[in-house]
Design a protein around this motif. Structure first.
Motif, short mmCIF file in Angstrom:
data_model
loop_
_atom_site.label_atom_id
_atom_site.label_comp_id
_atom_site.label_asym_id
_atom_site.label_seq_id
_atom_site.Cartn_x
_atom_site.Cartn_y
_atom_site.Cartn_z
N GLN A 11 -7.07 -2.21 8.73
CA GLN A 11 -6.55 -1.78 7.44
C GLN A 11 -6.59 -0.27 7.28
O GLN A 11 -7.53 0.38 7.73
CB GLN A 11 -7.34 -2.44 6.30
CG GLN A 11 -8.73 -1.86 6.06
CD GLN A 11 -9.78 -2.48 6.93
OE1 GLN A 11 -9.58 -2.68 8.12
NE2 GLN A 11 -10.93 -2.78 6.35
N PRO A 12 -5.57 0.30 6.62
CA PRO A 12 -5.69 1.70 6.21
C PRO A 12 -6.69 1.80 5.08
O PRO A 12 -7.00 0.81 4.41
CB PRO A 12 -4.27 2.04 5.74
CG PRO A 12 -3.70 0.74 5.30
CD PRO A 12 -4.31 -0.31 6.20
N SER A 13 -7.22 2.97 4.85
CA SER A 13 -8.24 3.16 3.83
C SER A 13 -7.87 4.32 2.92
O SER A 13 -7.42 5.38 3.38
CB SER A 13 -9.60 3.44 4.48
OG SER A 13 -10.58 3.77 3.53
N LEU A 14 -8.05 4.11 1.63
CA LEU A 14 -7.93 5.20 0.66
C LEU A 14 -9.24 5.97 0.71
O LEU A 14 -10.24 5.55 0.13
CB LEU A 14 -7.66 4.64 -0.73
CG LEU A 14 -6.32 3.93 -0.91
CD1 LEU A 14 -6.30 3.14 -2.22
CD2 LEU A 14 -5.16 4.92 -0.87
N VAL A 28 -5.04 8.92 2.93
CA VAL A 28 -5.06 7.62 3.61
C VAL A 28 -5.57 7.82 5.03
O VAL A 28 -5.01 8.60 5.80
CB VAL A 28 -3.67 6.98 3.63
CG1 VAL A 28 -3.71 5.65 4.38
CG2 VAL A 28 -3.16 6.77 2.20
N GLY A 29 -6.64 7.13 5.36
CA GLY A 29 -7.21 7.19 6.70
C GLY A 29 -7.40 5.79 7.24
O GLY A 29 -6.63 4.88 6.95
N GLY A 30 -8.45 5.62 8.02
CA GLY A 30 -8.72 4.33 8.61
C GLY A 30 -8.39 4.32 10.09
O GLY A 30 -7.52 5.05 10.57
N ASP A 58 1.73 3.47 0.76
CA ASP A 58 3.08 3.43 1.30
C ASP A 58 2.98 3.54 2.82
O ASP A 58 2.83 4.64 3.37
CB ASP A 58 3.91 4.58 0.72
CG ASP A 58 5.36 4.56 1.17
OD1 ASP A 58 5.67 3.92 2.19
OD2 ASP A 58 6.19 5.23 0.52
N LEU A 59 3.05 2.41 3.51
CA LEU A 59 2.84 2.41 4.96
C LEU A 59 3.92 3.17 5.71
O LEU A 59 3.64 3.83 6.72
CB LEU A 59 2.75 0.97 5.47
CG LEU A 59 1.51 0.19 5.03
CD1 LEU A 59 1.64 -1.27 5.40
CD2 LEU A 59 0.25 0.79 5.66
N CYS A 79 -6.96 -2.83 -1.71
CA CYS A 79 -7.02 -1.98 -0.52
C CYS A 79 -8.48 -1.61 -0.24
O CYS A 79 -9.32 -1.60 -1.14
CB CYS A 79 -6.23 -0.69 -0.73
SG CYS A 79 -4.44 -0.90 -0.80
N THR A 80 -8.75 -1.31 1.01
CA THR A 80 -10.04 -0.72 1.33
C THR A 80 -10.04 0.73 0.85
O THR A 80 -9.08 1.47 1.08
CB THR A 80 -10.31 -0.77 2.84
OG1 THR A 80 -10.50 -2.14 3.24
CG2 THR A 80 -11.56 0.03 3.21
N SER A 81 -11.11 1.12 0.20
CA SER A 81 -11.30 2.51 -0.21
C SER A 81 -12.73 2.90 0.07
O SER A 81 -13.67 2.17 -0.31
CB SER A 81 -10.98 2.70 -1.70
OG SER A 81 -11.14 4.07 -2.07
N ILE A 82 -12.92 4.02 0.78
CA ILE A 82 -14.24 4.45 1.21
C ILE A 82 -14.47 5.91 0.84
O ILE A 82 -13.59 6.76 1.05
CB ILE A 82 -14.41 4.27 2.73
CG1 ILE A 82 -14.31 2.78 3.10
CG2 ILE A 82 -15.74 4.85 3.22
CD1 ILE A 82 -14.31 2.51 4.59
#
Length: 294
Positions: A11-14, A28-30, A58-59, A79-82
């Protein structure tokens, strides 16, 4: 049926990143993002299977600057957010907080494509189940970064634990990646070469262990190392994901020594610029000639 050299699950991460000086940057990372860009830069045919809420990420925009990455999006209501707080200028020490997580991946939603290699690049325990390792190993070669098997979200904090079922799943893994701290958690061994040998003895076929000074690979016969030579560390985030994906794609066509050298040069160049790797293979070759062919 579409065919790829590598399919990357994750998953991408916020991300909310606060550096040593107190400056905060969001984006956006991950692992799937850094790995996808890196793999494509080698010239490999790359597919990513990112899971998120498209209303939040927005992929197409996230991967727009990559070199032809194919996107097979999966939906999650969240979404995943870290949040990452870096405590040192070299970004080797950080505190992580989980703000939100995705709905876990399911085997039945993985796209039906043909690939030589699956890279499983999750972020937090529970987002991708161990059944995905078996799925990947039964269809192609399985490459696993252990981060998502060790890092758990507890009351918003990221806490690392040993991998309980490692003896069951390590024999299914063709390529295994850890960093130095993760290798010690799994094996109890601070010496990276000794840790790599233990992971191989438990069943993983080829092990990469990353460190801020070098990357190490062990294949059951020989220890290989390559130094990391960035001239600055402004792009330190994503180091492990970048080098592992580049190494995997190179290993589809080259030996260990050549693949490790190339991926070490690529990630060294990447670490000089924030964000995923957007330079070309020719840029990496030039970097090798300048800094590695000494």
């Amino acid at each position: 049926m579409k065919e790829f050299d590598i399919v990357i699950l994750g998953q991408p991460s916020l991300d909310i990143n606060t550096d040593f000086g107190g400056e905060t940057v969001t984006g956006v990372g991950g692992a799937v993002v850094y790995s996808g860009y890196s793999a494509a830069a080698t010239g490999a045919s790359v597919a990513v299977v990112p899971k998120c809420n498209p209303a939040q990420i927005d992929l197409e925009k996230v991967f727009a600057a990559s070199r032809g990455v194919s996107i097979f999006p999966l939906y999650s209501p969240s979404c995943t957010s870290i949040e990452n707080i870096y405590h040192t200028a070299d970004r080797e020490r950080r505190t992580c907080h989980a703000i939100s997580l995705i709905e876990p991946y399911r085997v039945d939603e993985i796209p039906d494509v043909k690939t030589r290699l699956y890279q499983i690049a999750g972020l937090v325990s529970g987002d991708i189940g161990e059944d995905m390792i078996e799925y990947a190993a039964n269809r192609a070669m399985a490459a696993v970064d252990v981060q998502f098997l060790l890092r758990r979200a507890e009351n918003g904090n990221m806490v690392f634990y040993d991998w309980e079922d490692k003896l069951k799943y390590l024999p299914m893994i063709r390529f295994l990646k850890t960093d130095a701290a993760e290798a010690e958690i799994i094996t109890g061994l601070a010496d990276r070469a000794a840790a790599a040998k233990q992971l191989h003895a438990w069943g993983a076929k080829e092990i990469m262990i990353t460190h801020n000074t070098e990357a190490l690979v062990y294949d059951g016969k020989q220890i290989y190392t390559a130094p990391l030579k960035p001239r600055n560390l402004t792009g330190r985030t994503g180091r492990g994901d970048t080098i592992f994906a580049a190494y995997l794609c190179e290993r589809l066509k080259n030996d260990i020594a050549a693949s490790l050298r190339f991926s070490a040069a690529l990630v060294s160049l990447k670490m000089e610029t924030p964000g995923p790797f957007t330079a070309s293979r020719e840029d990496v070759d030039a970097y090798c000639e300048q800094w590695y062919d000494l």
